[in-house]
Design an enzyme around this catalytic site. Structure first.
Site, short mmCIF file in Angstrom:
data_model
loop_
_atom_site.label_atom_id
_atom_site.label_comp_id
_atom_site.label_asym_id
_atom_site.label_seq_id
_atom_site.Cartn_x
_atom_site.Cartn_y
_atom_site.Cartn_z
N TYR A 52 70.59 101.55 35.23
CA TYR A 52 70.10 100.11 36.41
C TYR A 52 70.60 99.07 34.77
O TYR A 52 69.45 98.55 34.25
CB TYR A 52 70.14 99.79 37.61
CG TYR A 52 67.94 99.82 37.32
CD1 TYR A 52 67.63 98.60 37.75
CD2 TYR A 52 67.67 100.93 37.76
CE1 TYR A 52 66.05 98.49 37.09
CE2 TYR A 52 65.94 100.84 37.44
CZ TYR A 52 65.46 99.52 37.26
OH TYR A 52 64.36 100.10 36.72
N CYS A 53 70.69 97.47 35.10
CA CYS A 53 70.02 96.52 35.06
C CYS A 53 70.26 95.10 35.51
O CYS A 53 69.84 95.27 37.10
CB CYS A 53 71.22 96.22 33.49
SG CYS A 53 72.75 96.38 33.93
N ARG A 54 70.42 94.48 35.02
CA ARG A 54 70.22 93.04 36.28
C ARG A 54 71.67 93.10 36.77
O ARG A 54 72.14 92.79 37.81
CB ARG A 54 70.28 91.64 35.42
CG ARG A 54 70.54 90.12 35.83
CD ARG A 54 70.08 89.39 35.21
NE ARG A 54 71.34 88.80 34.05
CZ ARG A 54 72.53 88.21 34.24
NH1 ARG A 54 72.60 88.01 35.15
NH2 ARG A 54 73.20 87.78 32.90
N GLY A 78 74.60 99.20 38.97
CA GLY A 78 74.60 98.22 38.71
C GLY A 78 72.93 97.54 37.94
O GLY A 78 72.88 97.56 37.41
#
Length: 94
Positions: A52-54, A78
């Site tokens: 995941y990230c931003r 996501g």
């Protein structure tokens, strides 16, 4: 909010973003460093890796890198918010 034990959750954001909030138990491997860091922390190329990230863009880049390196089970979830929701649901299902 901790990650499920048989999955490896990886935050591919920056250290500053990670420090501001993350899924408990995740590894921090910024997307532009994941190729250099992954084999030491996750040597099993069949490990169930959750990214995941931003927004999902950096996690998608990291996913592509890991797949090219031979990792077989890599999922982009996501955003941090999505990852938190998933891990909370998994925890309540246990």
């Amino acid at each position: 909010m901790s990650a499920v034990a048989d999955e490896v959750w990886i935050d591919v954001r920056t250290p500053e973003e990670h420090a501001a909030g993350h899924v408990d138990g995740t590894l921090l491997m910024p997307h532009d460093q994941i190729a250099a860091l992954i084999s030491e922390q996750v040597p099993d190329k069949n490990a169930d890796i959750q990214l995941y990230c931003r927004s999902g863009r950096r996690a998608d880049v990291a996913r592509d890198i890991l797949l090219q390196m031979g990792y077989t089970r890599v999922t982009n979830h996501g955003s941090l918010e999505n990852a938190l929701a998933i891990t909370q649901q998994q925890k309540s299902d246990d």
